[in-house]
Design a protein around this motif. Structure first.
Motif, PDB file in Angstrom:
ATOM      1  N   CYS A  18       0.852  -1.194   0.000  1.00  0.00           N
ATOM      2  CA  CYS A  18       0.000   0.000   0.000  1.00  0.00           C
ATOM      3  C   CYS A  18       0.885   1.240   0.000  1.00  0.00           C
ATOM      4  O   CYS A  18       2.097   1.174   0.238  1.00  0.00           O
ATOM      5  CB  CYS A  18      -0.954   0.011   1.183  1.00  0.00           C
ATOM      6  SG  CYS A  18      -0.158   0.091   2.790  1.00  0.00           S
ATOM      7  N   PHE A  44      -5.313   1.143  -6.907  1.00  0.00           N
ATOM      8  CA  PHE A  44      -6.345   0.479  -6.115  1.00  0.00           C
ATOM      9  C   PHE A  44      -6.918  -0.760  -6.794  1.00  0.00           C
ATOM     10  O   PHE A  44      -7.423  -1.669  -6.119  1.00  0.00           O
ATOM     11  CB  PHE A  44      -7.474   1.454  -5.777  1.00  0.00           C
ATOM     12  CG  PHE A  44      -7.100   2.530  -4.798  1.00  0.00           C
ATOM     13  CD1 PHE A  44      -5.886   2.498  -4.128  1.00  0.00           C
ATOM     14  CD2 PHE A  44      -7.977   3.582  -4.542  1.00  0.00           C
ATOM     15  CE1 PHE A  44      -5.547   3.492  -3.222  1.00  0.00           C
ATOM     16  CE2 PHE A  44      -7.640   4.577  -3.632  1.00  0.00           C
ATOM     17  CZ  PHE A  44      -6.429   4.535  -2.982  1.00  0.00           C
ATOM     18  N   TYR A  68      -3.119  -4.869  -3.841  1.00  0.00           N
ATOM     19  CA  TYR A  68      -3.161  -3.655  -3.032  1.00  0.00           C
ATOM     20  C   TYR A  68      -3.817  -3.974  -1.686  1.00  0.00           C
ATOM     21  O   TYR A  68      -4.875  -4.592  -1.625  1.00  0.00           O
ATOM     22  CB  TYR A  68      -3.906  -2.520  -3.733  1.00  0.00           C
ATOM     23  CG  TYR A  68      -3.615  -1.189  -3.062  1.00  0.00           C
ATOM     24  CD1 TYR A  68      -2.527  -0.425  -3.483  1.00  0.00           C
ATOM     25  CD2 TYR A  68      -4.374  -0.734  -1.989  1.00  0.00           C
ATOM     26  CE1 TYR A  68      -2.217   0.769  -2.841  1.00  0.00           C
ATOM     27  CE2 TYR A  68      -4.069   0.446  -1.349  1.00  0.00           C
ATOM     28  CZ  TYR A  68      -2.986   1.201  -1.775  1.00  0.00           C
ATOM     29  OH  TYR A  68      -2.671   2.374  -1.127  1.00  0.00           O
ATOM     30  N   TYR A  69      -3.181  -3.540  -0.618  1.00  0.00           N
ATOM     31  CA  TYR A  69      -3.604  -3.910   0.734  1.00  0.00           C
ATOM     32  C   TYR A  69      -4.865  -3.137   1.137  1.00  0.00           C
ATOM     33  O   TYR A  69      -4.975  -1.924   0.911  1.00  0.00           O
ATOM     34  CB  TYR A  69      -2.478  -3.605   1.716  1.00  0.00           C
ATOM     35  CG  TYR A  69      -2.769  -4.012   3.140  1.00  0.00           C
ATOM     36  CD1 TYR A  69      -2.943  -5.346   3.484  1.00  0.00           C
ATOM     37  CD2 TYR A  69      -2.861  -3.049   4.148  1.00  0.00           C
ATOM     38  CE1 TYR A  69      -3.195  -5.722   4.786  1.00  0.00           C
ATOM     39  CE2 TYR A  69      -3.105  -3.413   5.460  1.00  0.00           C
ATOM     40  CZ  TYR A  69      -3.280  -4.743   5.771  1.00  0.00           C
ATOM     41  OH  TYR A  69      -3.532  -5.114   7.068  1.00  0.00           O
ATOM     42  N   ARG A  70      -5.805  -3.873   1.730  1.00  0.00           N
ATOM     43  CA  ARG A  70      -7.072  -3.288   2.151  1.00  0.00           C
ATOM     44  C   ARG A  70      -7.300  -3.525   3.639  1.00  0.00           C
ATOM     45  O   ARG A  70      -6.897  -4.555   4.185  1.00  0.00           O
ATOM     46  CB  ARG A  70      -8.234  -3.874   1.342  1.00  0.00           C
ATOM     47  CG  ARG A  70      -8.286  -3.382  -0.098  1.00  0.00           C
ATOM     48  CD  ARG A  70      -9.138  -4.273  -0.987  1.00  0.00           C
ATOM     49  NE  ARG A  70      -9.365  -3.674  -2.288  1.00  0.00           N
ATOM     50  CZ  ARG A  70      -8.456  -3.566  -3.247  1.00  0.00           C
ATOM     51  NH1 ARG A  70      -7.239  -4.052  -3.042  1.00  0.00           N
ATOM     52  NH2 ARG A  70      -8.749  -3.000  -4.407  1.00  0.00           N
ATOM     53  N   ASP A 116     -12.002  -3.796   3.867  1.00  0.00           N
ATOM     54  CA  ASP A 116     -12.367  -3.840   2.452  1.00  0.00           C
ATOM     55  C   ASP A 116     -12.236  -2.478   1.775  1.00  0.00           C
ATOM     56  O   ASP A 116     -12.900  -2.187   0.788  1.00  0.00           O
ATOM     57  CB  ASP A 116     -13.798  -4.363   2.264  1.00  0.00           C
ATOM     58  CG  ASP A 116     -14.032  -4.868   0.836  1.00  0.00           C
ATOM     59  OD1 ASP A 116     -13.041  -5.274   0.190  1.00  0.00           O
ATOM     60  OD2 ASP A 116     -15.183  -4.839   0.374  1.00  0.00           O
ATOM     61  N   ARG A 117     -11.350  -1.647   2.298  1.00  0.00           N
ATOM     62  CA  ARG A 117     -11.065  -0.345   1.703  1.00  0.00           C
ATOM     63  C   ARG A 117      -9.569  -0.262   1.398  1.00  0.00           C
ATOM     64  O   ARG A 117      -8.759  -0.649   2.234  1.00  0.00           O
ATOM     65  CB  ARG A 117     -11.445   0.797   2.653  1.00  0.00           C
ATOM     66  CG  ARG A 117     -12.950   0.941   2.872  1.00  0.00           C
ATOM     67  CD  ARG A 117     -13.210   1.916   4.024  1.00  0.00           C
ATOM     68  NE  ARG A 117     -14.620   2.282   4.104  1.00  0.00           N
ATOM     69  CZ  ARG A 117     -15.541   1.549   4.700  1.00  0.00           C
ATOM     70  NH1 ARG A 117     -15.202   0.405   5.274  1.00  0.00           N
ATOM     71  NH2 ARG A 117     -16.801   1.957   4.721  1.00  0.00           N
ATOM     72  N   PRO A 118      -9.177   0.247   0.226  1.00  0.00           N
ATOM     73  CA  PRO A 118      -7.742   0.446  -0.041  1.00  0.00           C
ATOM     74  C   PRO A 118      -7.144   1.349   1.037  1.00  0.00           C
ATOM     75  O   PRO A 118      -7.704   2.401   1.369  1.00  0.00           O
ATOM     76  CB  PRO A 118      -7.721   1.128  -1.413  1.00  0.00           C
ATOM     77  CG  PRO A 118      -9.041   0.810  -2.033  1.00  0.00           C
ATOM     78  CD  PRO A 118     -10.019   0.700  -0.913  1.00  0.00           C
ATOM     79  N   TYR A 159     -15.545   1.533  -5.090  1.00  0.00           N
ATOM     80  CA  TYR A 159     -14.957   1.068  -3.829  1.00  0.00           C
ATOM     81  C   TYR A 159     -15.833   1.504  -2.652  1.00  0.00           C
ATOM     82  O   TYR A 159     -16.634   2.440  -2.760  1.00  0.00           O
ATOM     83  CB  TYR A 159     -13.549   1.639  -3.652  1.00  0.00           C
ATOM     84  CG  TYR A 159     -12.587   1.234  -4.742  1.00  0.00           C
ATOM     85  CD1 TYR A 159     -11.920   0.017  -4.694  1.00  0.00           C
ATOM     86  CD2 TYR A 159     -12.360   2.073  -5.845  1.00  0.00           C
ATOM     87  CE1 TYR A 159     -11.048  -0.362  -5.705  1.00  0.00           C
ATOM     88  CE2 TYR A 159     -11.494   1.695  -6.859  1.00  0.00           C
ATOM     89  CZ  TYR A 159     -10.842   0.478  -6.783  1.00  0.00           C
ATOM     90  OH  TYR A 159      -9.990   0.103  -7.791  1.00  0.00           O
ATOM     91  N   ILE A 201     -11.892   4.797   1.100  1.00  0.00           N
ATOM     92  CA  ILE A 201     -10.449   4.698   1.334  1.00  0.00           C
ATOM     93  C   ILE A 201     -10.220   4.670   2.839  1.00  0.00           C
ATOM     94  O   ILE A 201     -10.828   5.445   3.591  1.00  0.00           O
ATOM     95  CB  ILE A 201      -9.689   5.883   0.709  1.00  0.00           C
ATOM     96  CG1 ILE A 201      -9.912   5.923  -0.804  1.00  0.00           C
ATOM     97  CG2 ILE A 201      -8.198   5.804   1.023  1.00  0.00           C
ATOM     98  CD1 ILE A 201      -9.343   7.163  -1.480  1.00  0.00           C
ATOM     99  N   TYR A 202      -9.348   3.806   3.278  1.00  0.00           N
ATOM    100  CA  TYR A 202      -8.979   3.734   4.694  1.00  0.00           C
ATOM    101  C   TYR A 202      -7.729   4.593   4.884  1.00  0.00           C
ATOM    102  O   TYR A 202      -6.620   4.193   4.514  1.00  0.00           O
ATOM    103  CB  TYR A 202      -8.701   2.291   5.109  1.00  0.00           C
ATOM    104  CG  TYR A 202      -8.490   2.098   6.589  1.00  0.00           C
ATOM    105  CD1 TYR A 202      -9.488   1.547   7.386  1.00  0.00           C
ATOM    106  CD2 TYR A 202      -7.287   2.450   7.201  1.00  0.00           C
ATOM    107  CE1 TYR A 202      -9.294   1.356   8.744  1.00  0.00           C
ATOM    108  CE2 TYR A 202      -7.085   2.269   8.550  1.00  0.00           C
ATOM    109  CZ  TYR A 202      -8.098   1.729   9.329  1.00  0.00           C
ATOM    110  OH  TYR A 202      -7.906   1.543  10.674  1.00  0.00           O
TER     111      TYR A 202
END
Length: 906
Positions: free
Chosen positions: A516, A545, A550-552, A555-557, A593, A596-597
């Motif tokens: 990420c 994304f 891509y790390y989530r 469940d958010r990039p 999506y 975003i986190y």
């Protein structure tokens, strides 16, 4: 001949506070005083983060309610500030750090107070009222109109009195520049001015009046039998407060020279008023002082030290040649002549001669000696080195014995590539920061003088996908699930993308590793805007994304932001910054999506900051390193054991500050020792071992287990220059990764730790570094390693390096260089600009960083014609040693177009 020899006794912490070295003189004058007999006496003293502040039993009392309690005093008639004044506080408090602030103005964000105008002192704790005399050296302020006292935050306090005192009869200042301690003749005396607990007292010079400019060095010649560091402190007439420099010592009981370079420090200005030396950080150390002197150049006889001796590679196999290296450096001012280095390796075959001759080693010039050995059987083999001085009939100068381990080569099935990774079983989500900074040999060059840091992959080309495959394999097989990749965006300009786009992006094993963005947005002021934020979010959506790796989180990039404060700074506050995060969420949802986190790296170290981040839209917090608070307590050199002990406290406090508003991911530090970037005075954490790293990992596992979470962030995987790394390397091989796996992975059998030579792959080393001394820009689009900051459209065209300044401090950074300052005296830059401007050059050495004193500047007419700017370097006192970096500021304001034809040293 006798020298001053002393045992530094263990004493209570209260004796280390800033007390004057001499008893109060009858002629000392009280300039202003506060006593607290009645509530009216507390008028004007305003508390902050302090509850129940009142006068009781003749004392001003209160109880801190946060981490930053403070008492701001009333404004008083100006007192002319001098170097012979002190503040006396009679106080009872909890044990811990306290701070005295002062100001000569009410202007500024904090009403004139700042960290530059502060002295730290330690409080003993207990029921007794103690007297603390703090000597602030505030003479550069000119006047003083207000004080602020921050008592220890650990418990209640009670202040009986506060006063500012001026010394009465003071001796005439000395102009001496050298002190010999034979027979204890030097007029230095024990002092209690420095406020550092659990440390020996300082030795203090008499009052001085010596100009700093001709004397950039303080040379100390001494012997110590214990300790890791010494501390030099000084006060100058044009700077504020005591300045402090730590330097490592050789605790072998032998006489050594230490040349402390102050010439490039901005506070080494005007006359030096006082020097102080704490010769060791161990109270029981036995110290013998020979000389202290202010010097124009490095001083003292030759002092050759063995900085490294041991294996060159992190893993060595039986039946294969193994390299042994020694790194020597001369710390004395005089050159070391006629040395020999003799290797002994019983049980091993030495390829070539065991004895090598070293003709000369100058001051601060590293010298390598290398041998090849081999052995057919596995095991531990002792290898010894003796450095002898041929001029004194072979007298030993240095010696060392280490063990070389030869291991059997693993049996690996035949194949045409690296064996497929076998990820370790774990239910923890462990990530590690990845710094993509190793794409040229010029980047590796300063690391090569620290042989223990050499990666098992060698001095590799980081843009090679096969390099990334090895990194993925090793990380996955030791329980690391994702990399937080340092990512750089500055108003659309990106750099250091080679690993992410070229190596990881094309790696065969990328499916075994997630990643990420960790946006390192330590950008210039004014670089964040609504337009830029929309552009950077769109770039993430378009390019990152959608990557299945891509790390989530939830469940958010996930996007980690280095400095939320820089965003607020440019947008005009938190409320405006929050609008940008909301915009990103809308864009992400529109792209399909859940959102975003966002996680913050900084700005969450108090409750107010955490609340502000949550309101802006952040969902999580962590940090790049967690040892920051230890620096104020322990200085710039302290053991990794202190980091291990402090870690759980940090994690608990961070979690409490978040108060359930955001997730907190505990950070497991992987060390810090930034000498390759910042020189020998760099902040350094000593004694990091795989065992201690494993202990910290185990603490992190217990921490998240107790809270029902499973996400942990490791410090950097490969910050070789900063000294934070766990990728396999010379000193400990795979042991760091083994400690990580033991802490976070299920027990069981694991695949062997393969190295490239085991399967006939590699080496991956970049071509050896040939440092340039001249640059001509003959090839289109070839910048020759030069890069720019605050420079738009930097390119090479028609034989010229062309750009336009986009800010008032544009920077052109050269590729890494390496040249002897004694061989070159000037830098010539042939260039032109479309407006009158100033051009400034900076340089750094293997002993120092860029700064204003290590620079020269010239004017450039804006007539559109080429001019040769000749920067005379030899006349600058800071042009010395090995020059390792060069920077050119081609303009002094924004909007200037410039063209550079040639750059050359002469």
């Amino acid at each position: 001949m006798k020298r001053l020899t002393t045992f530094l006794p263990a004493v209570p912490a209260l004796l280390f506070v800033a007390l004057l070295a001499t008893a109060a003189d009858a002629d000392d004058r009280t300039l202003i005083e506060w006593r607290f007999a009645t509530q009216a006496d507390a008028k004007g003293w305003s508390p902050g983060s302090i509850a129940d502040c009142r006068v009781e039993d003749g004392m001003l009392t209160g109880t801190p309610t946060g981490n930053d309690p403070l008492l701001i005093g009333p404004v008083f008639d100006p007192i002319a500030a001098t170097a012979v004044q002190w503040v006396e506080i009679r106080m009872r408090s909890a044990a811990g750090h306290a701070e005295l602030y002062w100001t000569e103005t009410l202007e500024g964000r904090f009403g004139g107070f700042s960290g530059r105008k502060m002295t730290l002192f330690d409080c003993a704790g207990g029921e007794a009222v103690e007297t603390y005399r703090i000597r602030p050296f505030w003479q550069a302020a000119g006047k003083i109109i207000r004080l602020r006292i921050d008592p220890p935050s650990a418990g209640p306090f009670a202040i009986e009195s506060i006063r500012i005192v001026s010394a009465g009869d003071t001796a005439e200042a000395s102009t001496a520049k050298q002190w010999q301690f034979q027979n204890g003749a030097a007029p230095w005396a024990p002092s209690r001015i420095d406020a550092t607990a659990n440390m020996p007292p300082l030795l203090e010079s008499p009052l001085l009046a010596v100009p700093t400019e001709p004397y950039p060095f303080v040379h100390v010649r001494m012997a110590a039998d214990r300790g890791e560091k010494a501390i030099l402190v000084y006060a100058t007439e044009k700077s504020t407060g005591w300045q402090r420099v730590e330097f490592p010592i050789e605790a072998d009981g032998q006489m050594h020279s230490y040349n402390v370079d102050l010439g490039q420090r901005p506070d080494w200005v005007g006359n030096v008023l006082l020097l102080g030396l704490r010769a060791s950080n161990v109270p029981e150390a036995r110290v013998t002082l020979d000389t202290i002197e202010l010097a124009a150049d490095p001083a003292g006889p030759p002092d050759v030290r063995l900085h490294y001796f041991g294996r060159e590679e992190g893993v060595n196999r039986a039946g294969r040649p193994a390299a042994i290296v020694a790194l020597l450096e001369n710390h004395g001012g005089a050159p070391a002549m006629g040395l020999s280095a003799v290797l002994a390796a019983p049980g091993l075959q030495i390829d070539g001669t065991a004895k090598q001759v070293i003709e000369s080693i100058g001051y601060a010039r590293p010298k390598y000696v290398r041998w090849m050995v081999s052995g057919e059987r596995e095991g531990q083999f002792p290898i010894s080195l003796t450095i002898a001085d041929r001029a004194t009939s072979g007298a030993p100068v240095a010696s060392a014995t280490v063990s070389l381990e030869l291991t059997p080569a693993p049996k690996v099935a035949a194949g045409d590539y690296i064996p497929e990774p076998q990820p370790a079983a774990t239910h923890y989500e462990v990530g590690s920061y990845y710094f993509p900074g190793w794409h040229s040999m010029s980047r590796w060059h300063p690391i090569r003088t620290y042989p223990e840091r050499k990666p098992v992959l060698g001095w590799y080309d980081e843009s090679n996908p096969e390099v990334a495959d090895w990194q993925i394999k090793w990380a996955a097989e030791h329980g690391i699930r994702f990399f937080l990749v340092d990512w750089y965006w500055h108003q659309g300009n990106r750099h250091l993308e080679h690993w992410l786009h070229e190596a990881f992006g094309k790696a065969r094993f990328r499916k075994y590793m997630q990643w990420c963005v960790m946006w390192a947005n330590h950008n210039q002021p004014g670089s964040h805007s609504e337009e830029d934020w929309r552009a950077v979010t769109q770039y993430w959506l378009d390019h990152y994304f959608s990557d299945p790796q891509y790390y989530r989180i939830d469940d958010r990039p996930a996007v980690f932001i280095w400095s939320p404060d820089n965003i607020r700074r440019d947008l005009g506050g938190s409320e405006n910054a929050a609008k940008l995060y909301a915009m990103s969420q809308e864009m992400a949802r529109a792209a399909g999506y859940k959102g975003i986190y966002f996680a913050a790296m900084f700005g969450h170290h108090n409750e107010h900051g955490s609340a502000m981040l949550a309101d802006e839209g952040y969902r999580g917090t962590t940090s790049y390193h967690g040892f920051g608070p230890l620096i104020s307590q322990l200085g710039r050199r302290f053991p990794f054991a202190a980091v291990v002990e402090y870690g759980p406290t940090l994690w608990r406090e961070e979690t409490e500050r978040n108060a359930g508003r955001m997730d907190y991911f505990p950070v497991v530090d992987t060390g810090w020792a930034s000498e390759p970037w910042h020189g020998p005075g760099a902040m350094t954490i000593t004694g990091r071992t795989p065992e201690l790293l494993g202990k910290l990992c185990a603490e992190a596992r217990r921490f998240v287990d107790a809270r029902g979470s499973n996400r942990i962030v490791l410090g950097p995987w490969n910050e070789w220059g900063e000294g934070s790394y766990i990728e396999p390397y010379t000193e400990y091989g795979f042991d760091d990764l083994a400690a990580v796996r033991k802490a976070f992975c299920e027990p069981g059998s694991y695949p062997p730790n393969l190295i490239p030579a085991d399967i006939g792959r590699g080496p991956y080393d970049l071509p050896d570094f040939e440092p340039a001394t001249a640059w001509t820009f003959d090839k289109p689009d070839n910048l020759l390693g030069w890069s720019g900051v605050q420079i738009g459209r930097l390119t090479v065209a028609d034989g010229l390096l062309v750009g336009r300044s986009t800010g008032n401090d544009p920077v052109l950074s050269a590729p890494r260089i390496s040249l002897d300052a004694d061989r070159y005296s000037r830098l010539v830059v042939r260039m032109k600009a479309d407006r009158d401007t100033a051009v400034q050059v900076f340089w750094g050495t293997n002993r120092s960083r860029h700064n204003e004193r290590a620079s020269e500047h010239l004017s450039l007419p804006g007539d559109g014609a080429f001019h040769e700017l000749v920067f005379e370097l030899a006349g600058n006192r800071n042009w010395r040693s090995l020059v390792t970096s060069l920077r050119i500021d081609p303009a002094s304001q924004s909007g200037i177009h410039f063209q550079i034809d040639t750059i050359r040293f002469e």
